[in-house]
Design a protein around this motif. Structure first.
Motif, PDB file in Angstrom:
ATOM      1  N   UNK A  62      12.960   2.540  -2.184  1.00 38.02           N
ATOM      2  CA  UNK A  62      11.655   2.949  -2.696  1.00 38.02           C
ATOM      3  C   UNK A  62      11.639   4.452  -3.018  1.00 38.02           C
ATOM      4  N   UNK A  63      10.843   4.803  -3.986  1.00 36.92           N
ATOM      5  CA  UNK A  63      10.657   6.216  -4.345  1.00 36.92           C
ATOM      6  C   UNK A  63       9.279   6.729  -3.944  1.00 36.92           C
ATOM      7  N   UNK A  64       8.603   5.973  -3.085  1.00 35.39           N
ATOM      8  CA  UNK A  64       7.254   6.341  -2.666  1.00 35.39           C
ATOM      9  C   UNK A  64       7.271   7.622  -1.824  1.00 35.39           C
ATOM     10  N   UNK A  78      15.545  18.144  12.402  1.00 39.05           N
ATOM     11  CA  UNK A  78      14.216  18.346  12.969  1.00 39.05           C
ATOM     12  C   UNK A  78      13.323  17.106  12.835  1.00 39.05           C
ATOM     13  N   UNK A  79      13.142  16.537  11.616  1.00 39.72           N
ATOM     14  CA  UNK A  79      12.301  15.348  11.515  1.00 39.72           C
ATOM     15  C   UNK A  79      12.866  14.148  12.288  1.00 39.72           C
ATOM     16  N   UNK A  80      14.204  14.071  12.331  1.00 39.58           N
ATOM     17  CA  UNK A  80      14.821  12.985  13.107  1.00 39.58           C
ATOM     18  C   UNK A  80      14.519  13.172  14.587  1.00 39.58           C
ATOM     19  N   UNK A  81      14.579  14.419  15.074  1.00 40.71           N
ATOM     20  CA  UNK A  81      14.278  14.708  16.477  1.00 40.71           C
ATOM     21  C   UNK A  81      12.823  14.383  16.806  1.00 40.71           C
ATOM     22  N   UNK A  85       0.809  -1.205   0.000  1.00 38.01           N
ATOM     23  CA  UNK A  85       0.000   0.000   0.000  1.00 38.01           C
ATOM     24  C   UNK A  85       0.849   1.265   0.000  1.00 38.01           C
ATOM     25  N   UNK A  86       1.935   1.266   0.825  1.00 32.56           N
ATOM     26  CA  UNK A  86       2.695   2.494   1.025  1.00 32.56           C
ATOM     27  C   UNK A  86       3.981   2.565   0.212  1.00 32.56           C
ATOM     28  N   UNK A 112       6.217   8.911   6.292  1.00 32.82           N
ATOM     29  CA  UNK A 112       5.099   8.533   7.165  1.00 32.82           C
ATOM     30  C   UNK A 112       5.245   7.080   7.614  1.00 32.82           C
ATOM     31  N   UNK A 113       5.664   6.250   6.683  1.00 31.91           N
ATOM     32  CA  UNK A 113       5.789   4.820   6.963  1.00 31.91           C
ATOM     33  C   UNK A 113       6.890   4.518   7.979  1.00 31.91           C
ATOM     34  N   UNK A 114       7.852   5.444   8.131  1.00 34.99           N
ATOM     35  CA  UNK A 114       8.951   5.238   9.075  1.00 34.99           C
ATOM     36  C   UNK A 114       8.450   4.951  10.488  1.00 34.99           C
ATOM     37  N   UNK A 115       7.327   5.570  10.838  1.00 31.57           N
ATOM     38  CA  UNK A 115       6.836   5.417  12.206  1.00 31.57           C
ATOM     39  C   UNK A 115       6.337   3.988  12.497  1.00 31.57           C
ATOM     40  N   UNK A 116       6.121   3.233  11.447  1.00 37.32           N
ATOM     41  CA  UNK A 116       5.731   1.829  11.657  1.00 37.32           C
ATOM     42  C   UNK A 116       6.880   0.997  12.209  1.00 37.32           C
ATOM     43  N   UNK A 117       8.102   1.543  12.167  1.00 36.96           N
ATOM     44  CA  UNK A 117       9.271   0.789  12.646  1.00 36.96           C
ATOM     45  C   UNK A 117       9.213   0.526  14.150  1.00 36.96           C
ATOM     46  N   UNK A 118       8.345   1.272  14.862  1.00 33.31           N
ATOM     47  CA  UNK A 118       8.251   1.023  16.312  1.00 33.31           C
ATOM     48  C   UNK A 118       7.760  -0.387  16.595  1.00 33.31           C
ATOM     49  N   UNK A 119       7.104  -1.015  15.627  1.00 34.76           N
ATOM     50  CA  UNK A 119       6.608  -2.365  15.854  1.00 34.76           C
ATOM     51  C   UNK A 119       7.758  -3.335  16.100  1.00 34.76           C
ATOM     52  N   UNK A 120       8.940  -3.050  15.518  1.00 39.47           N
ATOM     53  CA  UNK A 120      10.080  -3.947  15.708  1.00 39.47           C
ATOM     54  C   UNK A 120      10.529  -3.960  17.166  1.00 39.47           C
ATOM     55  N   UNK A 121      10.608  -2.786  17.784  1.00 37.99           N
ATOM     56  CA  UNK A 121      11.064  -2.732  19.174  1.00 37.99           C
ATOM     57  C   UNK A 121      10.001  -3.289  20.112  1.00 37.99           C
TER      58      UNK A 121
END
Length: 396
Positions: A117-119, A171-174, A58-59, A124-133
């Motif tokens: 990916x060039x999406x 800023x976005x990293x923070x 999807x993303x 936005x999808x980066x925040x899904x990485x919290x599922x790993x931790x």
């Protein structure tokens, strides 16, 4: 202190460590009680990881096929690892850390898809990485150090790749780090709570086992005291009554007969009167020890019936064996050479009289009939002059 003993203080609920001498039983405890959970959590995490293929489609649709192939390949490798660790290795540390280690590899693989990916939805999808931790920390039950190291590794991978995907923009990293840090700390706290709970449960289990063992030992000691004559250290009258009934009931079940010997120390009252009670007690102990040594190795059980009388239950079925054993007992007690100058006959040493009978004697309907008949035989031996044996007559 044995490997399974703890101090009597209550187990603290937090921050409880496992002493070095308890590490081996702790590993067995974790495998026994949490092995199934650790196996299940690996499959749950794998299913959750594979379901993310739909989110990728999807993303980051341009990576959909690569995502499907990558997740399928990693899942296949994961299944092999699960089989090896849980079926063959049975190493508790590997069982506990397998899912977090898979999580590290999965995190790296997922970010590789994002970086290729060039999406426009990548950030936005980066925040899904919290599922790993979250997944990594929810399953640990054994090694706190291991899960901390895995969590820090996953966090480093995530933050490093987030920085790369934002081209080093602070800023976005923070903002991401501010959102990610509470998830990391909370999931680590959950891990610590779970692992500590397992440790506390293990230590409490050991403490309960220690208490059960102590209670069992105390009950055994009380039972022994209740069934042992304090003076002679042989079975008492209560123990004899129970054992006689047990032998009788067993005979009725399997047909195997047994024998009974009733023993009386000849002229013990004048011995006790003239030599004193201390000498009388010592005499009883010597006679009991002498007879006990003769019926050991499972041949029979010796009991103090009362006063100067003893009774012996024997695993003997034939009268010739019974007569030979009774005669040996009589001779061995006489050979003790205990002086007895105050008996009315011509002997000058301590002797015993015996009544002997087997359970095969006709006319016996109950266990107390056997005892009564043996008592009559002992009376006959005493009437016939003492220092002798009266053997019951029976047929086979």
């Amino acid at each position: 202190m044995s490997a399974f003993e703890l101090d009597s203080a209550p187990v603290r609920q937090y921050g409880r460590s496992i002493p070095a001498h308890l590490q081996a039983p702790f590993k067995r405890y974790v495998e026994q009680h949490y092995g199934g959970f650790l196996l299940a959590i690996n499959f749950i995490a794998m299913i959750a990881y594979d379901l993310y293929v739909f989110a990728d489609a999807l993303l980051i649709p341009d990576m959909a096929l690569e995502s499907l192939l990558l997740r399928g390949g990693l899942s296949l490798i994961g299944l092999v690892n699960i089989y090896i660790v849980f079926r063959h290795s049975r190493n508790v540390l590997l069982m506990d850390m397998l899912m977090p280690l898979h999580d590290i590899v999965s995190t790296i693989a997922w970010f590789e898809l994002l970086k290729r990916s060039s999406s426009p939805d990548i950030h936005t999808f980066l925040y899904a990485s919290v599922v790993f931790i979250i997944l990594a920390n929810l399953g640990a039950r054994y090694s706190l150090r291991g899960i901390v190291l895995c969590s820090l590794t996953i966090s480093a991978i995530i933050l490093y790749n987030v920085s790369l995907l934002h081209d080093g923009q602070s800023k976005p990293v923070l903002v991401f780090a501010i959102a990610y840090l509470p998830v990391l700390l909370f999931s680590l706290f959950i891990s610590w709570t779970n692992i500590n709970g397992v440790r506390v449960a293990f230590l409490n289990d050991l403490e309960k086992k220690r208490q059960r063992d102590e209670l069992a030992e105390l009950n055994l000691r009380l039972e022994t005291l209740a069934s042992t004559d304090a003076l002679t250290d042989v079975g008492n009258r209560r123990a004899f009554d129970l054992s006689l009934e047990k032998h009788w009931n067993q005979m009725r079940l399997d047909g195997r007969h047994f024998s009974l010997l009733l023993v009386d120390i000849d002229y013990f009252k004048p011995f006790n009167d003239h030599y004193g009670h201390l000498a009388g007690d010592q005499c009883l102990r010597k006679v009991a020890s002498c007879m006990g040594n003769s019926v050991r190795n499972g041949q029979g059980q010796l009991f103090r019936y009362g006063g100067e009388e003893f009774v012996i239950l024997l695993h003997i079925e034939h009268d010739d064996e019974l007569s030979a054993l009774a005669e040996r007992l009589r001779e061995q007690v006489a050979s003790l050479g205990i002086e007895h100058l105050h008996r009315p006959d011509t002997l000058r040493h301590l002797t015993i009289s015996l009544g002997a009978i087997t359970s095969a004697t006709p006319g016996l309907l109950h266990a107390h009939d056997l005892l009564a008949q043996c008592d009559r035989l002992l009376y006959q031996a005493k009437q016939q002059g003492r220092n002798r044996i009266c053997l019951g007559e029976h047929t086979h």
